[in-house]
Design a protein around this motif. Structure first.
Motif, short mmCIF file in Angstrom:
data_model
loop_
_atom_site.label_atom_id
_atom_site.label_comp_id
_atom_site.label_asym_id
_atom_site.label_seq_id
_atom_site.Cartn_x
_atom_site.Cartn_y
_atom_site.Cartn_z
N ARG A 39 0.84 -1.20 0.00
CA ARG A 39 0.00 0.00 0.00
C ARG A 39 0.88 1.25 0.00
O ARG A 39 0.60 2.22 -0.70
N ARG A 73 2.21 6.94 -6.65
CA ARG A 73 1.15 7.86 -7.08
C ARG A 73 1.61 9.32 -7.00
O ARG A 73 1.28 10.15 -7.84
N LEU A 82 -5.75 -8.13 -2.82
CA LEU A 82 -5.90 -6.83 -3.48
C LEU A 82 -6.05 -5.73 -2.42
O LEU A 82 -6.78 -5.90 -1.45
N ASP A 101 -6.78 -1.43 -1.90
CA ASP A 101 -7.38 -0.27 -2.59
C ASP A 101 -6.34 0.57 -3.33
O ASP A 101 -6.58 1.08 -4.42
N GLU A 102 -5.19 0.72 -2.70
CA GLU A 102 -4.19 1.65 -3.24
C GLU A 102 -3.67 1.22 -4.61
O GLU A 102 -3.13 2.05 -5.35
N GLU A 131 -5.34 0.74 -7.04
CA GLU A 131 -6.11 1.50 -8.02
C GLU A 131 -5.44 2.84 -8.34
O GLU A 131 -5.78 3.50 -9.32
N LEU A 132 -4.50 3.23 -7.50
CA LEU A 132 -3.84 4.53 -7.71
C LEU A 132 -2.73 4.46 -8.75
O LEU A 132 -2.26 5.48 -9.22
N SER A 158 -0.56 2.51 -12.18
CA SER A 158 -0.79 1.86 -13.48
C SER A 158 -0.35 0.41 -13.43
O SER A 158 0.40 -0.01 -12.54
N TYR A 167 2.92 -1.47 -11.37
CA TYR A 167 2.83 -2.72 -10.60
C TYR A 167 3.72 -3.80 -11.21
O TYR A 167 4.40 -4.54 -10.49
#
Ligand SMILES: [Zn+2]
Length: 297
Positions: free
Chosen positions: A132, A139, A162, A164-165, A167-168, A170, A174
């Motif tokens: 995270r 980001r 998974l 949440d972060e 999603e920040l 590309s 990752y």
């Protein structure tokens, strides 16, 4: 401009305040704050407050409807206030940090952004939730912090739930983390395997270096060196999957044909050797560079 009054919370209930920031919650919370403090912390607010106000009525406190919820505003505004008024708020979770950061970027609060950047790498975050932290650091383009977080992800299995972060960032960002992990695993594993193949007596005087197999006449014993060799190969496999010095300890001494006497000798040395080997693994991993752009060499 809405005049409906929401709840207020200390220390944002000062009657002398000159503006109300109203939270976006279903039941809004009003933050009575001082324009001066906001202006000092934020060029965004400084500019907003110089705009001519349409209904300049001194008897009505101006209200700004905010997109942020009360929790986020309490943290953000708390960081704008001097400690003589209130203790700096503690950001308990990475979600708190993320929400405050989002607002701090919007309001151009550079000082708060820098503060959050140092909080992000506190052990409670970077050691406990490195993936995270990696995503948040990427980001915002905080490369040093992202590298540090990436290094910490190696201590955890690759197959993580998974968060949440993610999603920040590309897919490329990752992917580079996964590539970094793979390179660390390969280099750590190769280093351990290469050490295992070195000639006896070249390693530093451990019991297995001097092993010429058991000389005590016990036919079943293959000697400390074989025992150690199998252990080393197990370590090489483990650190390929999870490249981290501490993982050296996860390898078990295999059930090789070794007599109790030789095993005792091995056990005497292996604890110290784990520390040395763990250090060597860490040193190899430190040489691997996390890439941030495709053309970066
Ligand atoms: Zn023996």
């Amino acid at each position: 401009m809405i005049t409906m009054q929401g709840k207020t919370v200390t220390p944002f209930d000062n009657p002398a305040a000159d503006i109300i920031l109203r939270s976006s919650d279903k039941i809004p919370v009003d933050f009575r704050v001082f324009k001066l403090l906001l202006s000092l912390a934020s060029p965004f607010f400084a500019a907003a407050f110089t705009l001519p106000q349409p209904e300049a009525d001194d008897t009505i406190m101006p209200v700004m409807e905010m997109e942020e919820d009360a929790d986020t505003l309490a943290l953000l505004l708390g960081l704008c206030y001097p400690v003589s008024v209130c203790a700096p708020p503690r950001l308990r979770t990475l979600r708190d940090l993320r929400m405050v950061m989002k607002a701090a970027v919007k309001f151009e609060m550079d000082g708060i952004q820098q503060h959050l950047r140092t909080l992000l790498v506190e052990p409670r975050f970077i050691e406990q939730q490195p993936l995270r932290v990696y995503a948040i650091a990427c980001r915002y383009g905080w490369i040093k912090e992202a590298r540090e977080a990436a290094r910490n992800t190696l201590r955890y299995p690759a197959d993580t739930p998974l968060v949440d972060e993610l999603e920040l960032i590309s897919g490329g960002t990752y992917h580079r983390l996964l590539q970094y992990r793979k390179e660390c695993g390969e280099t750590a594993s190769s280093a351990v395997a290469a050490l295992a193949m070195q000639r006896p007596a070249s390693l530093g005087g451990w019991v297995w270096d001097e092993c010429t197999a058991c000389v005590a006449g016990k036919k079943v014993c293959v000697g400390p060196r074989s025992c150690w060799l199998e252990w080393m190969l197990a370590v090489a496999d483990i650190v390929r999957e999870r490249p981290c010095g501490d993982m050296v300890r996860k390898a078990h001494l295999k059930d090789v044909k070794i007599c109790a006497e030789c095993m005792r000798d091995v056990m005497e040395h292996i604890e110290d050797y784990m520390v040395v080997l763990g250090g060597k693994v860490e040193k190899q991993i430190a040489k691997v560079k996390l890439r941030f752009w495709l053309d970066e060499s």
